[in-house]
Write an enzyme that holds these catalytic residues in place. Sequence first.
Site, PDB file in Angstrom:
ATOM      1  N   GLU A  31       5.101  -0.490  -6.656  1.00 38.10           N
ATOM      2  CA  GLU A  31       5.298   0.819  -7.281  1.00 38.10           C
ATOM      3  C   GLU A  31       5.208   0.720  -8.800  1.00 38.10           C
ATOM      4  O   GLU A  31       5.728  -0.208  -9.408  1.00 38.10           O
ATOM      5  CB  GLU A  31       6.674   1.350  -6.871  1.00 38.10           C
ATOM      6  N   ASP A  80       6.402   1.778   3.091  1.00 34.88           N
ATOM      7  CA  ASP A  80       6.216   1.377   4.475  1.00 34.88           C
ATOM      8  C   ASP A  80       7.182   0.276   4.898  1.00 34.88           C
ATOM      9  O   ASP A  80       7.423  -0.682   4.168  1.00 34.88           O
ATOM     10  CB  ASP A  80       4.768   0.896   4.636  1.00 34.88           C
TER      11      ASP A  80
END
Length: 349
Positions: A31, A80
């Site tokens: 991220e 995920d």
Amino acid sequence: MIEFDNLTYLHGKPQGTGLLKANPEDFVVVEDLGFEPDGEGEHILVRILKNGCNTRFVADALAKFLKIHAREVSFAGQKDKHAVTEQWLCARVPGKEMPDLSAFQLEGCQVLEYARHKRKLRLGALKGNAFTLVLREVSNRDDVEQRLIDICVKGVPNYFGAQRFGIGGSNLQGAQRWAQTNTPVRDRNKRSFWLSAARSALFNQIVAERLKKADVNQVVDGDALQLAGRGSWFVATTEELAELQRRVNDKELMITAALPGSGEWGTQREALAFEQAAVAAETELQALLVREKVEAARRAMLLYPQQLSWNWWDDVTVEIRFWLPAGSFATSVVRELINTTGDYAHIAE
């Protein structure tokens, strides 16, 4: 409504097959918030590395460790479960004393760093994500290689991925049932998932129809054009088409497609007529979005993966690296490369 698997390809349907996510290490996401922690404030930003656990599970465990309510731990996006992912969590912990998060223990999760921050980390408040994917058992190396080269120039459709619609399309099916019955939905999560799926499906349909045109990136009168990397947009006029086309070709501007909802869609004249025709049969979903006061918006029609590079480990295995802005789907890139077996719906956005 066009089934997700039948959406138009920008580069034509891939000639070969391959395997995505043979194991979690084949799908790595890092991220990118686009900013650094302030170093002070009542919140703590915690960068974690996780494998085999979902974001909400880790956030709840962190809240329990810090002895605070679960709602005091936030994150910019779900990552995920079945992948190696690096992301930031944000915990509201007022006071001068800094907790020792090196003592936080959770199977499959590791704290990489943490620091004070002035503001709560809110959903969607990230710049993008860096991906490292490994495709295995690739049946046609030459086709994938050429597609990667073409994607560097032409990009991929900016479709919402199958995961937006739930396992087996359950979120979209829920929206369709809701639209038909007009029964109130009181579960906030269901409302959010179903409305998002409805609007995303309509967007995908508009893009799929536009991609059937001979010149996909041809600006038409009334198109809503977005400055690359920005959310703002403006409407193209006939007098400006030549100059605007040059800027689109240079990737300074992006043609957008509608995220239908209440209010004006943003396009005008020829472009608006095209978008309305593309989803004319989906009156119930459109009415649902208007009824629930989901505001219409715009989203770029095409997606250009940044910093795209790849390395063939052998003739049937390729590692691919790229960066995507927030809200974009890595699976929309993979879809243009190979025909995969399995369902993307379990891959978090």
